[in-house]
Design a protein around this motif. Structure first.
Motif, short mmCIF file in Angstrom:
data_model
loop_
_atom_site.label_atom_id
_atom_site.label_comp_id
_atom_site.label_asym_id
_atom_site.label_seq_id
_atom_site.Cartn_x
_atom_site.Cartn_y
_atom_site.Cartn_z
N GLN A 42 45.10 46.97 41.52
CA GLN A 42 44.15 46.14 40.77
C GLN A 42 43.01 46.98 40.21
N LEU A 43 42.50 47.90 41.03
CA LEU A 43 41.42 48.77 40.58
C LEU A 43 41.90 49.67 39.45
N THR A 44 43.12 50.18 39.58
CA THR A 44 43.72 51.01 38.54
C THR A 44 43.83 50.22 37.23
N ASP A 45 44.25 48.97 37.32
CA ASP A 45 44.35 48.13 36.12
C ASP A 45 43.00 48.02 35.42
N ARG A 46 41.94 47.79 36.21
CA ARG A 46 40.60 47.66 35.62
C ARG A 46 40.15 48.99 34.99
N GLY A 51 39.60 52.57 30.07
CA GLY A 51 39.91 53.86 29.45
C GLY A 51 39.53 55.08 30.29
N THR A 52 39.29 54.90 31.60
CA THR A 52 38.89 56.03 32.42
C THR A 52 40.05 56.70 33.16
N LEU A 69 42.79 61.18 35.33
CA LEU A 69 41.62 60.80 34.56
C LEU A 69 41.83 61.10 33.09
N THR A 70 41.24 60.27 32.27
CA THR A 70 41.17 60.55 30.84
C THR A 70 39.90 61.39 30.61
#
Length: 116
Positions: A42-46, A51-52, A69-70
């Motif tokens: 869920q945190l990854t989705d957010r 865009g991070t 990371l981007t």
């Protein structure tokens, strides 16, 4: 951290990815952050929608997905690190060196590891 658009939980995840040094599996992130994989998903989705971070295929196992990371994520992490540094300095500005050393010793005793 709010000044750079982060919560502490988001910053910890970005920091874990930075410390990994290369793309990292969601399961490893969950272990590092002491939470269940569904929370990391869920945190990854957010974070991905912000865009991070981005999901990338694991070159060693096509069934697995890794996180990295981007450029925006690197910048956000750096901004978070600066914000935490400023907050720490402000927190301890009223204490003298002896008081900070006593606190450091107590924290080392509690955590069981050597701090700076």
């Amino acid at each position: 951290l709010g000044s750079v658009g982060l919560t502490f939980v988001k910053w910890r995840m970005l920091d874990a990815i930075v410390k990994a040094g290369s793309p990292i599996a969601l399961g490893k992130l969950a272990e590092h952050l002491n939470c269940v994989k569904s929370n990391i998903t869920q945190l990854t989705d957010r974070l991905e929608s912000e865009g991070t971070v981005r999901r990338v295929s694991d070159p060693e196992d096509r069934r697995s997905t890794l996180m990295e990371l981007t450029e925006s994520g690197r910048s956000t992490h750096s901004g978070g690190l600066d914000a935490l540094g400023k907050a720490t300095q402000a927190l301890f500005a009223a204490s003298n060196e002896e008081e900070r050393n006593v606190l450091r010793q107590l924290l080392e005793t509690i955590s069981g590891r050597r701090l700076m």
